[in-house]
Write a protein that holds these residues in place. Structure first.
Motif, PDB file in Angstrom:
ATOM      1  N   GLY A 154     -13.553 -11.640  15.450  1.00 17.84           N
ATOM      2  CA  GLY A 154     -14.377 -10.720  16.241  1.00 17.84           C
ATOM      3  C   GLY A 154     -13.621  -9.466  16.632  1.00 17.84           C
ATOM      4  N   TRP A 155     -12.353  -9.631  16.994  1.00 22.23           N
ATOM      5  CA  TRP A 155     -11.526  -8.485  17.377  1.00 22.23           C
ATOM      6  C   TRP A 155     -11.360  -7.542  16.197  1.00 22.23           C
ATOM      7  N   GLY A 156     -11.118  -8.105  15.027  1.00 18.15           N
ATOM      8  CA  GLY A 156     -10.931  -7.275  13.837  1.00 18.15           C
ATOM      9  C   GLY A 156     -12.199  -6.565  13.402  1.00 18.15           C
ATOM     10  N   LEU A 157     -13.330  -7.266  13.472  1.00 13.89           N
ATOM     11  CA  LEU A 157     -14.599  -6.665  13.039  1.00 13.89           C
ATOM     12  C   LEU A 157     -15.094  -5.595  14.007  1.00 13.89           C
ATOM     13  N   ALA A 158     -15.036  -5.895  15.299  1.00 13.42           N
ATOM     14  CA  ALA A 158     -15.606  -4.983  16.294  1.00 13.42           C
ATOM     15  C   ALA A 158     -14.584  -4.020  16.886  1.00 13.42           C
ATOM     16  N   GLY A 159     -13.310  -4.403  16.871  1.00 12.52           N
ATOM     17  CA  GLY A 159     -12.287  -3.571  17.495  1.00 12.52           C
ATOM     18  C   GLY A 159     -12.216  -3.774  18.994  1.00 12.52           C
ATOM     19  N   PHE A 160     -12.924  -4.792  19.501  1.00 11.43           N
ATOM     20  CA  PHE A 160     -12.932  -5.099  20.928  1.00 11.43           C
ATOM     21  C   PHE A 160     -12.525  -6.543  21.152  1.00 11.43           C
ATOM     22  N   CYS A 161     -11.887  -6.810  22.258  1.00 12.50           N
ATOM     23  CA  CYS A 161     -11.783  -8.162  22.793  1.00 12.50           C
ATOM     24  C   CYS A 161     -12.372  -8.076  24.206  1.00 12.50           C
ATOM     25  N   PRO A 162     -12.577  -9.198  24.893  1.00 17.35           N
ATOM     26  CA  PRO A 162     -13.377  -9.173  26.127  1.00 17.35           C
ATOM     27  C   PRO A 162     -12.949  -8.168  27.191  1.00 17.35           C
TER      28      PRO A 162
END
Length: 143
Positions: free
Chosen positions: A94-102
């Motif tokens: 998720g971090w790699g795809l979106a560029g965000f973590c929580p």
């Protein structure tokens, strides 16, 4: 007093995420793109965070109470489980795809990044689905 300390810590964390670029998906994806145009600058941010976090854990392990007088609550288990590995993998994907973590996603949402709206909505939906499944499993185990 605890709420004020939490507010100040959260503000400091949020400002740090903005200054470091961790709330900027393009910067994060540039850091994760080791086969392309890699941007190593976030490695210094992470190294600093790991150093400070390690020091904080060393201090916390030696204390019964926090500096605000609350009980110190550290993780009880250090076991590497399948659930931990799968959760870490999902986080990384998720971090790699979106560029965000929580954390940075919440900061970006507060800063008005439109992409953060979708990410935070999906994150909350995922948390709700996880809770529903986890509670259903707990009920089945009790029966």
């Amino acid at each position: 007093m605890t709420s004020i300390a939490a507010l100040l810590a959260g503000l400091l964390f949020g400002v740090g995420l903005m200054i470091s670029g961790m709330a900027n998906p393009a910067k994060v994806q540039g850091f994760l793109d080791i086969a392309g145009r890699w941007d190593p600058s976030l490695a210094f941010v992470m190294a600093g965070a790991i150093a400070i976090g390690s020091l904080a854990f060393l201090i916390a392990k030696r204390r019964q109470r926090s500096f605000l007088g609350l009980p110190v609550q550290l993780p009880a288990s250090t076991a590497v489980t399948l659930r931990l590995v799968l959760g870490s993998a999902a986080f990384g994907i998720g971090w790699g795809l979106a560029g965000f973590c929580p954390g940075p996603a919440l900061v970006a949402l507060g800063a008005g990044y439109p992409k953060a709206i979708g990410f935070v909505a999906a994150m909350v939906a995922g948390m709700v689905v996880f809770e529903v499944i986890d509670r259903a499993k707990a009920k089945l185990q009790q029966a």
